[in-house]
Scaffold this motif. Structure first.
Motif, mmCIF file in Angstrom:
data_model
loop_
_atom_site.group_PDB
_atom_site.id
_atom_site.type_symbol
_atom_site.label_atom_id
_atom_site.label_comp_id
_atom_site.label_asym_id
_atom_site.label_seq_id
_atom_site.Cartn_x
_atom_site.Cartn_y
_atom_site.Cartn_z
ATOM 1 N N LEU A 168 0.845 -1.190 0.000
ATOM 2 C CA LEU A 168 0.000 0.000 0.000
ATOM 3 C C LEU A 168 0.880 1.239 0.000
ATOM 4 O O LEU A 168 2.013 1.200 0.484
ATOM 5 C CB LEU A 168 -0.903 0.016 1.239
ATOM 6 N N ASP A 169 0.353 2.325 -0.500
ATOM 7 C CA ASP A 169 1.072 3.590 -0.519
ATOM 8 C C ASP A 169 0.727 4.351 0.763
ATOM 9 O O ASP A 169 -0.434 4.723 0.967
ATOM 10 C CB ASP A 169 0.676 4.402 -1.747
ATOM 11 N N ALA A 170 1.715 4.573 1.617
ATOM 12 C CA ALA A 170 1.469 5.245 2.894
ATOM 13 C C ALA A 170 0.848 6.628 2.706
ATOM 14 O O ALA A 170 -0.023 7.032 3.486
ATOM 15 C CB ALA A 170 2.771 5.350 3.684
ATOM 16 N N ASP A 171 1.266 7.350 1.684
ATOM 17 C CA ASP A 171 0.766 8.715 1.478
ATOM 18 C C ASP A 171 -0.732 8.749 1.212
ATOM 19 O O ASP A 171 -1.410 9.692 1.617
ATOM 20 C CB ASP A 171 1.510 9.396 0.328
ATOM 21 N N THR A 172 -1.263 7.747 0.537
ATOM 22 C CA THR A 172 -2.691 7.760 0.214
ATOM 23 C C THR A 172 -3.565 7.400 1.414
ATOM 24 O O THR A 172 -4.777 7.590 1.359
ATOM 25 C CB THR A 172 -3.018 6.806 -0.954
ATOM 26 N N LEU A 173 -2.960 6.887 2.476
ATOM 27 C CA LEU A 173 -3.720 6.499 3.666
ATOM 28 C C LEU A 173 -3.820 7.632 4.694
ATOM 29 O O LEU A 173 -4.568 7.521 5.663
ATOM 30 C CB LEU A 173 -3.093 5.267 4.313
ATOM 31 N N ALA A 174 -3.073 8.701 4.484
ATOM 32 C CA ALA A 174 -3.128 9.839 5.410
ATOM 33 C C ALA A 174 -4.505 10.478 5.309
ATOM 34 O O ALA A 174 -5.111 10.447 4.249
ATOM 35 C CB ALA A 174 -2.044 10.847 5.042
ATOM 36 N N PRO A 175 -5.033 11.035 6.338
ATOM 37 C CA PRO A 175 -4.488 11.218 7.689
ATOM 38 C C PRO A 175 -4.798 10.063 8.648
ATOM 39 O O PRO A 175 -4.563 10.186 9.844
ATOM 40 C CB PRO A 175 -5.182 12.490 8.158
ATOM 41 N N ASP A 176 -5.328 8.950 8.119
ATOM 42 C CA ASP A 176 -5.713 7.834 8.989
ATOM 43 C C ASP A 176 -4.556 6.923 9.368
ATOM 44 O O ASP A 176 -4.720 6.010 10.158
ATOM 45 C CB ASP A 176 -6.803 6.997 8.296
ATOM 46 N N LEU A 177 -3.370 7.172 8.796
ATOM 47 C CA LEU A 177 -2.188 6.377 9.099
ATOM 48 C C LEU A 177 -1.318 7.136 10.088
ATOM 49 O O LEU A 177 -0.965 8.286 9.864
ATOM 50 C CB LEU A 177 -1.398 6.108 7.808
ATOM 51 N N LYS A 178 -0.992 6.455 11.178
ATOM 52 C CA LYS A 178 -0.135 7.061 12.201
ATOM 53 C C LYS A 178 1.099 6.178 12.382
ATOM 54 O O LYS A 178 1.020 4.963 12.352
ATOM 55 C CB LYS A 178 -0.894 7.186 13.510
ATOM 56 N N TRP A 179 2.238 6.828 12.584
ATOM 57 C CA TRP A 179 3.497 6.127 12.827
ATOM 58 C C TRP A 179 3.732 6.122 14.336
ATOM 59 O O TRP A 179 3.882 7.180 14.946
ATOM 60 C CB TRP A 179 4.637 6.810 12.086
ATOM 61 N N GLU A 180 3.746 4.919 14.912
ATOM 62 C CA GLU A 180 3.826 4.804 16.373
ATOM 63 C C GLU A 180 4.910 3.807 16.774
ATOM 64 O O GLU A 180 5.173 2.840 16.053
ATOM 65 C CB GLU A 180 2.467 4.359 16.916
#
Length: 112
Positions: free
Chosen positions: A60-72
């Motif tokens: 998956l492309d991380a950029d297209t999942l923003a803002p629901d993708l968080k790096w933790e």
């Protein structure tokens, strides 16, 4: 940047048939969908899917999942991508089998 999800065959089949999912049981329990970077994926497979066959690797492309993708922070304090919404089939760029050979999962050479 590509990120990766490892699914068991029934989990991948469910995403394909339903069009979206809350993820694997661990994802449902934690309240988000777990992903790994290319550098983290092999360790994830070894730790959580040791000796399991019939797995699928989803990109998956991380950029297209923003803002629901968080790096933790997770293992050893490393940042891991976590998706705080349902995973959609349309989010998946590609899916490939993740074979088990001689006790280790064989990842595609072109993972970026």
């Amino acid at each position: 940047m590509l990120i990766y999800k490892i699914f068991r065959a029934p989990e991948w089949a469910l995403l394909q048939s339903d069009g979206e999912t809350d993820g694997a049981p661990v994802d449902v329990a934690d309240g988000y969908v777990h992903f790994s970077t290319a550098a983290q994926a092999a360790e994830t497979a070894a730790k959580h899917f040791a000796s399991e066959d019939d797995l699928w690797l989803l990109a998956l492309d991380a950029d297209t999942l923003a803002p629901d993708l968080k790096w933790e922070p997770s293992r050893g304090g490393a940042l891991f991508p976590h998706l705080y919404r349902r995973l959609r089939r349309s989010d998946v760029l590609w899916a490939r089998p993740l074979p088990l050979e001689n006790g280790a999962h064989v990842f595609p050479e072109d993972m970026a």
